[in-house]
Design a protein around this motif. Sequence first.
Motif, PDB file in Angstrom:
ATOM      1  N   VAL A 155      30.597  35.107  45.887  1.00 29.12           N
ATOM      2  CA  VAL A 155      31.333  33.891  45.525  1.00 29.12           C
ATOM      3  C   VAL A 155      30.442  32.669  45.725  1.00 29.12           C
ATOM      4  CG1 VAL A 155      33.270  32.401  46.157  1.00 29.12           C
ATOM      5  CG2 VAL A 155      33.604  34.869  45.998  1.00 29.12           C
ATOM      6  N   GLY A 156      29.734  32.630  46.849  1.00 22.00           N
ATOM      7  CA  GLY A 156      28.849  31.509  47.114  1.00 22.00           C
ATOM      8  C   GLY A 156      27.694  31.416  46.135  1.00 22.00           C
ATOM      9  N   ALA A 157      27.259  32.557  45.600  1.00 16.99           N
ATOM     10  CA  ALA A 157      26.139  32.573  44.656  1.00 16.99           C
ATOM     11  C   ALA A 157      26.578  32.295  43.222  1.00 16.99           C
ATOM     12  CB  ALA A 157      25.425  33.922  44.721  1.00 16.99           C
ATOM     13  N   GLY A 158      27.898  32.167  43.003  1.00 12.16           N
ATOM     14  CA  GLY A 158      28.394  31.891  41.661  1.00 12.16           C
ATOM     15  C   GLY A 158      28.428  33.107  40.751  1.00 12.16           C
ATOM     16  N   SER A 159      28.463  34.306  41.312  1.00 10.23           N
ATOM     17  CA  SER A 159      28.498  35.529  40.504  1.00 10.23           C
ATOM     18  C   SER A 159      29.888  35.738  39.911  1.00 10.23           C
ATOM     19  CB  SER A 159      28.127  36.746  41.360  1.00 10.23           C
ATOM     20  OG  SER A 159      26.832  36.620  41.898  1.00 10.23           O
ATOM     21  N   ARG A 160      29.907  36.353  38.747  1.00  9.33           N
ATOM     22  CA  ARG A 160      31.176  36.762  38.164  1.00  9.33           C
ATOM     23  C   ARG A 160      31.618  38.059  38.846  1.00  9.33           C
ATOM     24  NH1 ARG A 160      30.374  36.680  31.716  1.00  9.33           N
ATOM     25  NH2 ARG A 160      32.635  37.074  31.764  1.00  9.33           N
ATOM     26  N   ILE A 161      32.902  38.155  39.173  1.00  4.76           N
ATOM     27  CA  ILE A 161      33.434  39.312  39.892  1.00  4.76           C
ATOM     28  C   ILE A 161      34.574  39.898  39.066  1.00  4.76           C
ATOM     29  CG2 ILE A 161      34.399  40.144  42.069  1.00  4.76           C
ATOM     30  CD1 ILE A 161      33.271  37.661  43.418  1.00  4.76           C
ATOM     31  N   PHE A 162      34.580  41.218  38.947  1.00  2.00           N
ATOM     32  CA  PHE A 162      35.567  41.895  38.127  1.00  2.00           C
ATOM     33  C   PHE A 162      36.318  42.922  38.969  1.00  2.00           C
ATOM     34  CE2 PHE A 162      32.132  40.466  35.471  1.00  2.00           C
ATOM     35  CZ  PHE A 162      32.749  39.933  34.340  1.00  2.00           C
ATOM     36  N   ARG A 163      37.617  42.931  38.816  1.00  2.00           N
ATOM     37  CA  ARG A 163      38.447  43.953  39.466  1.00  2.00           C
ATOM     38  C   ARG A 163      38.778  45.034  38.442  1.00  2.00           C
ATOM     39  NH1 ARG A 163      44.183  44.900  39.796  1.00  2.00           N
ATOM     40  NH2 ARG A 163      44.785  45.969  41.730  1.00  2.00           N
ATOM     41  N   VAL A 164      38.471  46.268  38.772  1.00  2.00           N
ATOM     42  CA  VAL A 164      38.780  47.400  37.913  1.00  2.00           C
ATOM     43  C   VAL A 164      39.948  48.153  38.547  1.00  2.00           C
ATOM     44  CG1 VAL A 164      37.894  49.470  36.796  1.00  2.00           C
ATOM     45  CG2 VAL A 164      36.352  47.554  37.273  1.00  2.00           C
ATOM     46  N   SER A 165      40.990  48.387  37.765  1.00  2.00           N
ATOM     47  CA  SER A 165      42.192  49.006  38.313  1.00  2.00           C
ATOM     48  C   SER A 165      42.772  50.004  37.325  1.00  2.00           C
ATOM     49  CB  SER A 165      43.240  47.935  38.645  1.00  2.00           C
ATOM     50  OG  SER A 165      43.621  47.223  37.469  1.00  2.00           O
ATOM     51  N   GLU A 166      43.735  50.757  37.803  1.00  2.00           N
ATOM     52  CA  GLU A 166      44.437  51.724  36.968  1.00  2.00           C
ATOM     53  C   GLU A 166      45.918  51.637  37.287  1.00  2.00           C
ATOM     54  OE1 GLU A 166      44.132  56.431  35.741  1.00  2.00           O
ATOM     55  OE2 GLU A 166      43.835  55.859  37.837  1.00  2.00           O
ATOM     56  N   GLU A 167      46.746  51.684  36.248  1.00  2.00           N
ATOM     57  CA  GLU A 167      48.191  51.676  36.446  1.00  2.00           C
ATOM     58  C   GLU A 167      48.674  53.108  36.645  1.00  2.00           C
ATOM     59  OE1 GLU A 167      50.046  49.641  33.214  1.00  2.00           O
ATOM     60  OE2 GLU A 167      49.842  47.685  34.189  1.00  2.00           O
ATOM     61  N   VAL A 168      49.370  53.334  37.747  1.00  2.00           N
ATOM     62  CA  VAL A 168      49.893  54.669  38.051  1.00  2.00           C
ATOM     63  C   VAL A 168      51.395  54.563  38.285  1.00  2.00           C
ATOM     64  CG1 VAL A 168      47.730  55.453  39.063  1.00  2.00           C
ATOM     65  CG2 VAL A 168      49.439  54.379  40.532  1.00  2.00           C
ATOM     66  N   LYS A 169      52.099  55.653  38.024  1.00  2.00           N
ATOM     67  CA  LYS A 169      53.537  55.693  38.256  1.00  2.00           C
ATOM     68  C   LYS A 169      53.807  55.980  39.726  1.00  2.00           C
ATOM     69  CE  LYS A 169      55.348  56.952  33.712  1.00  2.00           C
ATOM     70  NZ  LYS A 169      56.163  57.934  32.948  1.00  2.00           N
ATOM     71  N   VAL A 170      54.649  55.132  40.318  1.00  2.00           N
ATOM     72  CA  VAL A 170      55.005  55.284  41.727  1.00  2.00           C
ATOM     73  C   VAL A 170      56.513  55.471  41.813  1.00  2.00           C
ATOM     74  CG1 VAL A 170      54.994  54.208  44.002  1.00  2.00           C
ATOM     75  CG2 VAL A 170      53.070  53.863  42.451  1.00  2.00           C
ATOM     76  N   ALA A 171      56.946  56.496  42.515  1.00  2.00           N
ATOM     77  CA  ALA A 171      58.370  56.785  42.646  1.00  2.00           C
ATOM     78  C   ALA A 171      59.011  55.829  43.643  1.00  2.00           C
ATOM     79  CB  ALA A 171      58.577  58.232  43.089  1.00  2.00           C
ATOM     80  N   THR A 172      60.127  55.230  43.263  1.00  2.00           N
ATOM     81  CA  THR A 172      60.916  54.392  44.155  1.00  2.00           C
ATOM     82  C   THR A 172      62.285  55.045  44.344  1.00  2.00           C
ATOM     83  OG1 THR A 172      61.871  53.052  42.368  1.00  2.00           O
ATOM     84  CG2 THR A 172      59.730  52.367  43.253  1.00  2.00           C
ATOM     85  N   SER A 173      63.139  54.375  45.100  1.00  2.00           N
ATOM     86  CA  SER A 173      64.466  54.939  45.352  1.00  2.00           C
ATOM     87  C   SER A 173      65.321  54.983  44.093  1.00  2.00           C
ATOM     88  CB  SER A 173      65.181  54.108  46.431  1.00  2.00           C
ATOM     89  OG  SER A 173      65.266  52.753  46.030  1.00  2.00           O
ATOM     90  N   LEU A 174      64.990  54.140  43.098  1.00  2.00           N
ATOM     91  CA  LEU A 174      65.805  54.066  41.885  1.00  2.00           C
ATOM     92  C   LEU A 174      65.124  54.682  40.671  1.00  2.00           C
ATOM     93  CD1 LEU A 174      67.211  50.429  42.245  1.00  2.00           C
ATOM     94  CD2 LEU A 174      68.338  52.574  42.858  1.00  2.00           C
ATOM     95  N   SER A 175      63.812  54.525  40.553  1.00  2.00           N
ATOM     96  CA  SER A 175      63.121  55.012  39.358  1.00  2.00           C
ATOM     97  C   SER A 175      61.622  55.055  39.625  1.00  2.00           C
ATOM     98  CB  SER A 175      63.412  54.096  38.167  1.00  2.00           C
ATOM     99  OG  SER A 175      62.928  52.790  38.424  1.00  2.00           O
ATOM    100  N   ASN A 176      60.870  55.410  38.584  1.00  2.00           N
ATOM    101  CA  ASN A 176      59.417  55.362  38.646  1.00  2.00           C
ATOM    102  C   ASN A 176      58.936  54.036  38.068  1.00  2.00           C
ATOM    103  OD1 ASN A 176      59.184  57.940  39.732  1.00  2.00           O
ATOM    104  ND2 ASN A 176      59.180  58.909  37.713  1.00  2.00           N
TER     105      ASN A 176
END
Length: 522
Positions: A438-459
């Motif tokens: 951040v201090g050096a001014g670099s570009r930073i990228f977050r790589v993620s994946e959407e996954v199904k998570v079970a809850t009490s009502l639905s996924n």
Amino acid sequence: MKLTIPFHYQFWYVPVRCQNDREAFAKTAIEVEIPEVGEADAPVVMTVANKDVDKSISRGYSRFLPKPDGSPRRVRMRDGYFYVEGFGAEEFVERASNIATLNSTFLSRIGKYDKNPGEDKAVSRTITSVSELRWNRNIGGLREDKTRDDGGAKTGAKIAAQAAKMLVVDGVTYERCREPVLTLVMDDDRITAYGIVEADKSLAARLDAGKYANAAAYTSSLVHAGHVMERAGVDPSIVEYAVIDPAASSYDGVSADVVYALSRAKDKLKEIVKASPAGALQAFYRVRDALQHVDLGSPSVSAEVVAAAQSIVDIVADPDIDEPMAELANARYMTDRSGRALPGGNPNEGGPFVLGLTHVSDYRDVIGYGKRARYFAEVALDRWEGRHPQSTFDNGQTQRMTSRGGDGLTVAEIGSDAQARLAARELGVDYTVVDSAVGAGSRIFRVSEEVKVATSLSNVLRSVGVGLVIGPPAGVPNASWTVLTGNHPKAGIALQAVAEHVEAMDERDMELSQDQQLISIF
């Protein structure tokens, strides 16, 4: 610190010759242990105090009220979690060990839909047990196959889980909380309430909780809270806080507020896409496309998002389309299809009827959805244009900052140091590397994946971090890229996903630039 907690729990039974189960309460106890740590293992990162008691604000407002002596509460951090100061250890043990005062402690907050485990004076409870009911002459026995009694195991496990979310430091208990942030609740252009609350669990949770709300809100990390209050013109003495370690904050209020307000504007526009003026339809699709390219796990504000908000404000009537339709919508017709007389008129005596032209009558925005859409869009623009200079990066490289690849990965360019900290903690990587980038001014990228998570009502779909990719420092384009990953199975292709994202966004920027040049020529 070990202690024994007595508590009440629910069980269900069915008497002989009955079909429906009945609720009852029993009493038991469990031994829990609260970790004791030193000052260095859980340093104080901020102090907080809401000087005014405002019951209209939820989300943990009361947890940040001053201590009984009027001094602010200390907030510590351990392993990326925040802990707010509670009772002294002796007072806590006294309260938690007594079932009559258990509900005044953090241990009783076992779930939104669970019964209080302590003595509830507002509800009449008869404490019994399965054995007592089994030999109760008035019941005549139980249907053993229908009896559900776990001996308090479920409730006890939840109490033990709460104890694991506590710390004891130097004879004082601390309770886990989400990051303390400032919120200013607005009704149109008026601030109706403000104070320090817990940050939302996620932007997705905030969008879900506010999908039926008409009020907007400004939120901010305490690092930039003074700037937000000064700009809003509110009395800063109502809240007392001190940020001891700014690097502890990982809440990006600017991006969260902009995306939330624009999402609410889109919901309002959806109600009037067939209404006057015709430009509402164009603005709706522009806003929808912009929000589809926002990663809720790292919601950077791109030029596309800002332009979408501005398109709502710029909606104007088209005289060739809107004026004739408005006249048609105001017209009255004589027909026997409606079957309804206007107030004051009797159809049997020649009174007027109304033609049921739904697609014409709905052309008028009689409820005012358009006005509310414009209001939320103006809130989004005001929050963005009035942000603190250091609250976001100067990400002017791309018009769109998020893309989704065919491999199921989402790449989002991070837009603030707060987002960078949050992503680093999510992956469990050392933030000092990210801080240096951040201090050096670099570009930073977050790589993620959407996954199904079970809850009490639905996924539900949830964004799970795959890795962080850090570009070369500013002014050093040929330097190497850095990849920080966790244990995700797709971590090995994170760098490739970012390379494809950068190439695609550069091509898109070039195409948009060429289109603008053609427009300027003609």
